[in-house]
Design a protein around this motif. Structure first.
Motif, mmCIF file in Angstrom:
data_model
loop_
_atom_site.group_PDB
_atom_site.id
_atom_site.type_symbol
_atom_site.label_atom_id
_atom_site.label_comp_id
_atom_site.label_asym_id
_atom_site.label_seq_id
_atom_site.Cartn_x
_atom_site.Cartn_y
_atom_site.Cartn_z
ATOM 1 N N MET A 1 -40.884 -0.088 1.427
ATOM 2 C CA MET A 1 -40.736 -1.351 2.096
ATOM 3 C C MET A 1 -42.002 -1.636 2.899
ATOM 4 O O MET A 1 -42.497 -0.762 3.616
ATOM 5 C CB MET A 1 -39.525 -1.292 3.020
ATOM 6 N N LYS A 2 -42.524 -2.842 2.759
ATOM 7 C CA LYS A 2 -43.726 -3.248 3.480
ATOM 8 C C LYS A 2 -43.662 -4.763 3.664
ATOM 9 O O LYS A 2 -43.407 -5.500 2.707
ATOM 10 C CB LYS A 2 -44.970 -2.863 2.682
ATOM 11 N N ILE A 3 -43.870 -5.214 4.895
ATOM 12 C CA ILE A 3 -43.934 -6.638 5.201
ATOM 13 C C ILE A 3 -45.353 -6.913 5.678
ATOM 14 O O ILE A 3 -45.865 -6.188 6.543
ATOM 15 C CB ILE A 3 -42.914 -7.026 6.295
ATOM 16 N N THR A 4 -45.981 -7.933 5.118
ATOM 17 C CA THR A 4 -47.354 -8.239 5.511
ATOM 18 C C THR A 4 -47.486 -9.689 5.958
ATOM 19 O O THR A 4 -46.741 -10.561 5.535
ATOM 20 C CB THR A 4 -48.341 -7.991 4.353
ATOM 21 N N THR A 5 -48.453 -9.895 6.840
ATOM 22 C CA THR A 5 -48.850 -11.237 7.267
ATOM 23 C C THR A 5 -50.370 -11.274 7.164
ATOM 24 O O THR A 5 -50.994 -10.294 6.746
ATOM 25 C CB THR A 5 -48.427 -11.520 8.723
ATOM 26 N N LYS A 6 -50.937 -12.360 7.593
ATOM 27 C CA LYS A 6 -52.397 -12.480 7.550
ATOM 28 C C LYS A 6 -53.075 -11.366 8.352
ATOM 29 O O LYS A 6 -54.057 -10.786 7.920
ATOM 30 C CB LYS A 6 -52.813 -13.853 8.100
ATOM 31 N N ARG A 7 -52.523 -11.044 9.535
ATOM 32 C CA ARG A 7 -53.173 -10.064 10.414
ATOM 33 C C ARG A 7 -52.456 -8.737 10.531
ATOM 34 O O ARG A 7 -53.016 -7.785 11.078
ATOM 35 C CB ARG A 7 -53.310 -10.652 11.826
ATOM 36 N N LEU A 8 -51.210 -8.665 10.044
ATOM 37 C CA LEU A 8 -50.382 -7.490 10.310
ATOM 38 C C LEU A 8 -49.718 -6.941 9.064
ATOM 39 O O LEU A 8 -49.542 -7.653 8.081
ATOM 40 C CB LEU A 8 -49.262 -7.858 11.305
ATOM 41 N N LYS A 9 -49.340 -5.671 9.146
ATOM 42 C CA LYS A 9 -48.433 -5.098 8.164
ATOM 43 C C LYS A 9 -47.390 -4.303 8.931
ATOM 44 O O LYS A 9 -47.680 -3.741 10.006
ATOM 45 C CB LYS A 9 -49.149 -4.248 7.123
ATOM 46 N N MET A 10 -46.191 -4.264 8.396
ATOM 47 C CA MET A 10 -45.093 -3.548 9.023
ATOM 48 C C MET A 10 -44.510 -2.582 8.017
ATOM 49 O O MET A 10 -44.188 -2.960 6.899
ATOM 50 C CB MET A 10 -44.038 -4.539 9.511
ATOM 51 N N LEU A 11 -44.405 -1.329 8.460
ATOM 52 C CA LEU A 11 -43.900 -0.240 7.623
ATOM 53 C C LEU A 11 -42.812 0.514 8.378
ATOM 54 O O LEU A 11 -42.853 0.593 9.612
ATOM 55 C CB LEU A 11 -45.035 0.721 7.281
ATOM 56 N N PRO A 12 -41.866 1.118 7.656
ATOM 57 C CA PRO A 12 -40.832 1.900 8.339
ATOM 58 C C PRO A 12 -41.437 3.012 9.194
ATOM 59 O O PRO A 12 -42.432 3.633 8.820
ATOM 60 C CB PRO A 12 -40.008 2.485 7.186
ATOM 61 N N VAL A 13 -40.822 3.241 10.331
ATOM 62 C CA VAL A 13 -41.251 4.295 11.237
ATOM 63 C C VAL A 13 -41.125 5.653 10.529
ATOM 64 O O VAL A 13 -40.215 5.852 9.729
ATOM 65 C CB VAL A 13 -40.425 4.249 12.550
ATOM 66 N N THR A 14 -42.073 6.540 10.806
ATOM 67 C CA THR A 14 -42.041 7.900 10.261
ATOM 68 C C THR A 14 -42.185 8.887 11.418
ATOM 69 O O THR A 14 -42.505 8.495 12.548
ATOM 70 C CB THR A 14 -43.183 8.148 9.255
ATOM 71 N N GLU A 15 -42.018 10.153 11.122
ATOM 72 C CA GLU A 15 -42.164 11.181 12.155
ATOM 73 C C GLU A 15 -43.547 11.152 12.799
ATOM 74 O O GLU A 15 -43.707 11.512 13.959
ATOM 75 C CB GLU A 15 -41.860 12.553 11.574
ATOM 76 N N ASN A 16 -44.542 10.691 12.059
ATOM 77 C CA ASN A 16 -45.910 10.604 12.594
ATOM 78 C C ASN A 16 -46.048 9.554 13.691
ATOM 79 O O ASN A 16 -47.060 9.530 14.394
ATOM 80 C CB ASN A 16 -46.904 10.287 11.479
ATOM 81 N N ASP A 17 -45.042 8.680 13.839
ATOM 82 C CA ASP A 17 -45.112 7.602 14.826
ATOM 83 C C ASP A 17 -44.522 7.998 16.176
ATOM 84 O O ASP A 17 -44.413 7.162 17.079
ATOM 85 C CB ASP A 17 -44.407 6.354 14.277
ATOM 86 N N TRP A 18 -44.154 9.263 16.333
ATOM 87 C CA TRP A 18 -43.585 9.738 17.591
ATOM 88 C C TRP A 18 -44.473 9.417 18.796
ATOM 89 O O TRP A 18 -43.984 8.897 19.807
ATOM 90 C CB TRP A 18 -43.281 11.229 17.489
ATOM 91 N N PRO A 19 -45.806 9.659 18.763
ATOM 92 C CA PRO A 19 -46.632 9.332 19.938
ATOM 93 C C PRO A 19 -46.568 7.836 20.304
ATOM 94 O O PRO A 19 -46.533 7.505 21.491
ATOM 95 C CB PRO A 19 -48.051 9.743 19.521
ATOM 96 N N LEU A 20 -46.553 6.961 19.322
ATOM 97 C CA LEU A 20 -46.418 5.522 19.584
ATOM 98 C C LEU A 20 -45.076 5.242 20.253
ATOM 99 O O LEU A 20 -45.002 4.507 21.244
ATOM 100 C CB LEU A 20 -46.532 4.727 18.279
#
Length: 174
Positions: A1-20
């Protein structure tokens, strides 16, 4: 799953996103008008609940990390949770990305994706009184204030009203 716009992309959260996730839930520039900082155990439970693969009948949050297309930097998270056929939306952006319209751009794209791919047409958002920036994002995305619930939520020992916004969309007006 990936949602994109002109400036952004959105991806499902993963374990690597813990610091964020930790930063979003602990930075006073993010949380001041949203919630008190959760305990370490509460934060870990929230994060782990958002790692599950989302499906339209899920009773947990779809959580997407918002990335800047050019720099590749994570700027925040967005998503929703289905409750009785209504998607309750939420978003948190790191303070250095406030005021760049990323909240509006990402939420609009998320709503369009949800309508087009899953036929989700009813949305709700709860905003703490005083969080004017979040209210502006919602209004720009077609939400309107439906209800004010006085003294509904406590942050830092102060009671705040909840502003409840709603939005109905379909493929014709998404």
């Amino acid at each position: 799953m990936k949602i994109t716009t002109k400036r952004l992309k959105m991806l499902p959260v993963t374990e690597n996103d813990w610091p964020l996730f930790v930063r979003l839930y602990s930075d006073p520039g993010v949380t001041a008008l949203c919630f008190d900082q959760p305990s370490d155990a509460e934060l870990k439970a929230k994060f782990e609940a958002r790692l599950h693969p989302w499906k339209p009948n899920s009773d947990f949050w779809l959580c997407l990390v918002i990335f800047d297309n050019i720099s590749g930097e994570a700027v925040g998270i967005t998503g929703f949770c289905m409750q009785d056929g209504i998607a309750e939306v939420g978003y948190l952006l790191l303070p250095e990305f406030h005021g760049k319209q990323y909240g509006t751009e990402s939420l609009a794209a998320l709503l369009n994706w949800a309508v087009t791919n899953h036929g989700i047409t009813h949305y709700r958002a709860v905003v703490t009184a005083g969080n004017v920036a979040s209210e502006r994002v919602l209004i720009k995305c077609g939400f309107h204030l439906d209800q004010i619930v006085p003294d509904a939520y406590e942050i830092g020992g102060t009671r705040y009203a909840d502003h409840i916004y709603i939005c109905t969309r379909n493929e014709d007006n998404s």
